[in-house]
Design a protein around this motif. Structure first.
Motif, PDB file in Angstrom:
ATOM      1  N   PRO A 156      -2.515  -1.274   5.415  1.00 57.54           N
ATOM      2  CA  PRO A 156      -2.836   0.144   5.110  1.00 57.54           C
ATOM      3  C   PRO A 156      -3.026   0.979   6.369  1.00 57.54           C
ATOM      4  N   ARG A 157      -2.879   2.362   6.351  1.00 56.84           N
ATOM      5  CA  ARG A 157      -2.890   3.096   7.729  1.00 56.84           C
ATOM      6  C   ARG A 157      -4.226   3.511   7.836  1.00 56.84           C
ATOM      7  N   TYR A 171       0.674  -1.181  -0.010  1.00 56.05           N
ATOM      8  CA  TYR A 171       0.074   0.109   0.080  1.00 56.05           C
ATOM      9  C   TYR A 171       0.780   1.205   0.087  1.00 56.05           C
ATOM     10  N   ASN A 195      -5.435   5.160   1.354  1.00 53.92           N
ATOM     11  CA  ASN A 195      -4.335   4.373   0.871  1.00 53.92           C
ATOM     12  C   ASN A 195      -4.681   3.810  -0.521  1.00 53.92           C
ATOM     13  N   THR A 235       0.801   4.197   1.801  1.00 50.69           N
ATOM     14  CA  THR A 235       0.024   4.672   2.857  1.00 50.69           C
ATOM     15  C   THR A 235       0.310   6.313   2.998  1.00 50.69           C
TER      16      THR A 235
END
Length: 379
Positions: free
Chosen positions: A204-205, A5, A210, A7
């Motif tokens: 992911p964040r 990802y 993301n 992020t």
């Protein structure tokens, strides 16, 4: 294999935007005279502002490594500190030195207090995408949990008048043969400085936009076409390149061996056609359809190519409506290896993206006609 990802992303553009009327205040006048080619080139490329790591005396304000490090620094926060960084992968056309590597110089400036893995990709516009790919594959394979990739350029230092004055004195061709002026100056009015950076992670964040990286593909047509854009060499009549190392040192300046040059005839003939061919191959390979794309980000060197690119894509069954295209060339200029990073970062931070949307990245490289593309999913 891990999911990967983007992020977080960042952009660093040095100093203030410079409009068309101000350009020669920074780059200087060749042979003391305003450029005859400038107005034509600017009219075709549609660039209205750009960024230079220069002051009005033509003195550098930043190195490429400093521009790159400034972009990377913006990625650090409470969730991702400089001590968390495991890999940095940098791509550029315009490194500050031949050796050591650009990433070595950037790591030295970050001062993060520990040893990390570094990678440098060189070349032209695809140098940034190659750096992205190295970071992507490293996180995907699990050799690292995170990586920062950056595309950057500092072209302005290559375009100052003093780099052109000597050939004017020796050849006097800017007056005698205007086409020489156009070929030598073509890139002088196209290029800009800056950097864009991505933080890649295997998760992911939370509470953030993301972009999951689905794939990155590359295609080279060097087996079919001779060199179009080059530096550190001179093109011969048979289309081959003669290296700077094979010239006497007193010829380097006289022949402008280290100037960035482009064969505009080859550019016009192949750049769009091969771009469409490569993207069609990618869509077939991954069994995806043009209607599945929500945003199309294509790096172009000039707005002159905008309509032609859309038409070439449509001719191979990839007809993307205008409302799906995203361009920022007019505002930031052509930042080479950094352009696609900067456009993606702007879109990522625009508030316009919705979960599940597909973002297509397309990058051409006219060096010897190489192309890359990537597919991202908003999540």
């Amino acid at each position: 294999m891990n999911e990967v990802y983007i992020t977080k992303s960042s952009v660093y553009l040095p100093n203030e935007p410079i409009n068309n009327d101000e350009m020669e205040n920074y780059l200087g006048l060749v042979n003391g005279k305003p450029s005859k080619a400038k107005a034509l080139i600017l009219r075709n490329n549609g660039i209205t502002t750009r960024y230079y790591a220069l002051d009005k005396n033509g003195k550098s304000t930043h190195t490429n490594a400093e521009i790159t490090a400034n972009a990377v620094e913006q990625l650090f926060d409470d969730q991702f500190t400089r001590d968390d960084l495991q890999l940095i992968s940098c791509g550029t056309t315009s490194a500050d030195q031949i050796q050591p590597s650009h990433s070595s110089m950037v790591h030295g400036l970050l001062n993060n207090g520990k040893s990390i893995e570094i990678n440098t990709s060189t070349g032209l516009c695809n140098a940034g995408m190659n750096a992205f790919n190295y970071a992507f594959l490293s996180v995907k394979a699990g050799t690292v949990d995170n990586a920062v990739c950056v595309g950057s350029e500092r072209f302005s230092a290559w375009m100052t008048a003093d780099k052109f004055n000597h050939e004017v004195e020796n050849l006097k061709q800017l007056e005698e043969k205007p086409i020489v002026a156009f070929k030598r100056e073509f890139l002088r009015w196209m290029l800009s400085d800056g950097a864009g950076a991505f933080l890649l992670q295997n998760k992911p964040r939370e509470n953030s936009v993301n972009l999951r990286v689905e794939f990155i593909d590359f295609y080279s047509y060097a087996h079919e076409i001779e060199t179009c854009m080059y530096s550190g060499a001179e093109k011969q009549e048979d289309g081959t390149l003669k290296s700077w190392a094979d010239y006497p040192s007193d010829e380097w300046l006289k022949e402008s061996i280290f100037a960035l040059k482009q064969d505009t005839r080859l550019l016009d003939e192949f750049i769009l056609k091969k771009g469409a061919q490569s993207l069609r191959a990618s869509f077939d390979k991954h069994n995806i359809k043009p209607e599945d794309m929500d945003h199309v980000l294509a790096h172009i060197s000039s707005n002159y190519f905008k309509v032609g690119l859309k038409e070439e894509f449509a001719a191979v069954g990839l007809d993307f409506p205008w409302e799906k295209w995203y361009y920022n060339l007019s505002e930031v200029g052509n930042i080479g290896a950094g352009s696609i990073f900067i456009a993606t970062s702007e879109l990522m931070n625009s508030g316009k993206l919705k979960k599940g949307e597909k973002v297509l990245l397309c990058v051409p490289e006219s060096g010897r006609f190489a192309y890359s593309c990537a597919l991202l999913t908003v999540c």
